[in-house]
Design a protein around this motif. Structure first.
Motif, mmCIF file in Angstrom:
data_model
loop_
_atom_site.group_PDB
_atom_site.id
_atom_site.type_symbol
_atom_site.label_atom_id
_atom_site.label_comp_id
_atom_site.label_asym_id
_atom_site.label_seq_id
_atom_site.Cartn_x
_atom_site.Cartn_y
_atom_site.Cartn_z
ATOM 1 N N LEU A 1 -5.312 -40.404 13.483
ATOM 2 C CA LEU A 1 -3.981 -39.336 13.917
ATOM 3 C C LEU A 1 -3.151 -40.386 14.381
ATOM 4 N N LEU A 2 -3.119 -41.690 14.899
ATOM 5 C CA LEU A 2 -2.918 -42.389 15.611
ATOM 6 C C LEU A 2 -1.323 -42.660 14.782
ATOM 7 N N ARG A 3 -2.715 -43.816 13.200
ATOM 8 C CA ARG A 3 -1.720 -44.521 12.535
ATOM 9 C C ARG A 3 -0.635 -43.562 12.234
ATOM 10 N N TYR A 4 -1.417 -42.310 12.323
ATOM 11 C CA TYR A 4 -0.501 -41.036 11.147
ATOM 12 C C TYR A 4 1.096 -41.066 11.782
ATOM 13 N N ILE A 5 0.642 -41.382 13.692
ATOM 14 C CA ILE A 5 2.231 -40.659 14.592
ATOM 15 C C ILE A 5 2.887 -41.816 14.351
ATOM 16 N N ARG A 6 2.658 -43.115 14.375
ATOM 17 C CA ARG A 6 2.831 -44.124 14.497
ATOM 18 C C ARG A 6 4.169 -43.909 12.670
ATOM 19 N N SER A 7 3.483 -43.490 11.920
ATOM 20 C CA SER A 7 3.836 -44.022 10.111
ATOM 21 C C SER A 7 5.198 -42.542 10.713
ATOM 22 N N LEU A 8 4.952 -41.916 11.097
ATOM 23 C CA LEU A 8 6.295 -40.746 11.132
ATOM 24 C C LEU A 8 6.904 -41.391 11.919
ATOM 25 N N PRO B 1 -9.410 -30.980 15.337
ATOM 26 C CA PRO B 1 -8.480 -32.543 15.456
ATOM 27 C C PRO B 1 -7.929 -33.151 14.060
ATOM 28 N N LEU B 2 -6.829 -32.577 13.993
ATOM 29 C CA LEU B 2 -5.881 -32.574 12.988
ATOM 30 C C LEU B 2 -6.079 -33.431 12.428
ATOM 31 N N VAL B 3 -6.153 -33.585 10.823
ATOM 32 C CA VAL B 3 -6.721 -34.683 9.389
ATOM 33 C C VAL B 3 -4.979 -34.695 9.067
ATOM 34 N N PRO B 4 -4.596 -35.720 8.918
ATOM 35 C CA PRO B 4 -3.336 -35.835 8.552
ATOM 36 C C PRO B 4 -2.734 -35.585 6.889
ATOM 37 N N PRO B 5 -2.298 -35.103 6.260
ATOM 38 C CA PRO B 5 -2.082 -34.615 4.942
ATOM 39 C C PRO B 5 -2.223 -35.903 4.104
ATOM 40 N N ALA B 6 -2.700 -35.352 2.963
ATOM 41 C CA ALA B 6 -3.171 -37.204 1.726
ATOM 42 C C ALA B 6 -1.610 -37.042 1.589
ATOM 43 N N THR B 7 -2.286 -38.558 1.173
ATOM 44 C CA THR B 7 -1.115 -39.174 0.433
ATOM 45 C C THR B 7 -0.945 -38.998 -1.321
ATOM 46 N N SER B 8 -0.199 -39.050 -1.370
ATOM 47 C CA SER B 8 -0.173 -38.823 -2.960
ATOM 48 C C SER B 8 -1.646 -39.032 -4.031
ATOM 49 N N ASN B 9 -1.673 -40.459 -3.855
ATOM 50 C CA ASN B 9 -3.056 -41.406 -4.233
ATOM 51 C C ASN B 9 -4.019 -40.304 -4.075
ATOM 52 N N GLU B 10 -4.323 -40.170 -2.631
ATOM 53 C CA GLU B 10 -5.723 -38.910 -2.196
ATOM 54 C C GLU B 10 -5.006 -38.145 -3.158
ATOM 55 N N LEU B 11 -4.300 -37.106 -3.193
ATOM 56 C CA LEU B 11 -4.003 -35.656 -4.131
ATOM 57 C C LEU B 11 -4.357 -36.304 -5.355
ATOM 58 N N GLU B 12 -3.838 -37.273 -6.249
ATOM 59 C CA GLU B 12 -4.511 -37.544 -8.094
ATOM 60 C C GLU B 12 -5.786 -37.737 -8.072
ATOM 61 N N THR B 13 -6.271 -38.364 -6.534
ATOM 62 C CA THR B 13 -8.450 -38.496 -7.209
ATOM 63 C C THR B 13 -8.562 -37.278 -7.156
ATOM 64 N N ALA B 14 -8.174 -36.241 -6.077
ATOM 65 C CA ALA B 14 -8.939 -35.095 -5.464
ATOM 66 C C ALA B 14 -8.522 -34.209 -6.906
ATOM 67 N N GLY B 15 -7.551 -34.219 -7.479
ATOM 68 C CA GLY B 15 -7.472 -33.227 -8.110
ATOM 69 C C GLY B 15 -7.402 -33.662 -10.178
ATOM 70 N N GLY B 16 -8.719 -34.549 -9.506
ATOM 71 C CA GLY B 16 -8.929 -35.691 -11.090
ATOM 72 C C GLY B 16 -7.795 -36.643 -11.497
ATOM 73 N N GLY B 17 -6.630 -36.701 -11.648
ATOM 74 C CA GLY B 17 -6.166 -37.217 -11.810
ATOM 75 C C GLY B 17 -6.092 -37.558 -13.007
ATOM 76 N N ALA B 18 -6.694 -37.283 -14.541
ATOM 77 C CA ALA B 18 -6.108 -37.456 -15.872
ATOM 78 C C ALA B 18 -5.738 -36.636 -16.002
ATOM 79 N N GLU B 19 -5.120 -37.573 -16.797
ATOM 80 C CA GLU B 19 -3.939 -37.120 -18.122
ATOM 81 C C GLU B 19 -4.229 -36.018 -18.957
ATOM 82 N N GLY B 20 -3.400 -35.054 -18.657
ATOM 83 C CA GLY B 20 -2.830 -33.564 -18.981
ATOM 84 C C GLY B 20 -2.953 -32.637 -17.697
ATOM 85 N N ASP B 21 -3.877 -33.444 -16.742
ATOM 86 C CA ASP B 21 -4.663 -31.799 -16.155
ATOM 87 C C ASP B 21 -3.139 -31.639 -15.160
#
Length: 145
Positions: A67-74, A99-119
């Motif tokens: 969370l501190l890392r996220y706040i620092r980034s913001l 506890p609040l967890v920062p939103p996922a980054t785009s890389n994490e979203l691709e991994t969570a969604g499979g990230g395969a072409e055509g998805d």
């Protein structure tokens, strides 16, 4: 005294596990911030709750460090004000005691969604944002969108 310094240099660097609690000095060093900034942020962001031991010594959980890392980034990268970050965290937290967890980054979203072409894209709004950013880039490069 010089022998002690030589011994410290010869010692292999010890790393804590990812799940280990960290002192304020360790977190400050990791985030490249003065310790007083972390203490100030504790007063401004109630989501930051380090464990305090006798004598007031703080121990930060891995979630606190994230969370501190996220706040620092913001604050330092995204240009938010403290009030802006407070509002963002309040809205994202929804008043839950969890506890609040920062939103996922785009890389994490691709991994969570499979990230395969055509998805299907993770969100149509992300596709719209990407298209808008590409149009802006084209304008900045001197081309047409």
């Amino acid at each position: 005294m010089a022998a002690l310094d030589e011994h410290r240099q010869l010692e292999p660097a010890r790393r804590k596990s990812a799940a280990a609690f960290r002192t304020i000095a360790e977190v400050a060093g990791e985030l490249d911030l003065p310790a007083h900034v972390l203490r100030f942020w504790e007063s401004k962001f109630p989501q930051i709750k380090p464990l305090k031991r006798r004598g007031g010594r703080r121990y930060y959980r891995p979630e606190d460090v994230t969370l501190l890392r996220y706040i620092r980034s913001l604050l330092y990268t995204e240009g938010y004000t403290i009030r802006g970050v407070q509002k963002l965290l309040r809205e994202a937290g929804g008043g839950s005691p969890e506890p609040l967890v920062p939103p996922a980054t785009s890389n994490e979203l691709e991994t969570a969604g499979g990230g395969a072409e055509g998805d299907e894209p993770v969100s149509s709004s992300l596709s719209e944002i990407l298209a808008e950013l590409e149009a802006i880039r084209a304008l900045l490069d001197g081309g047409k969108p």
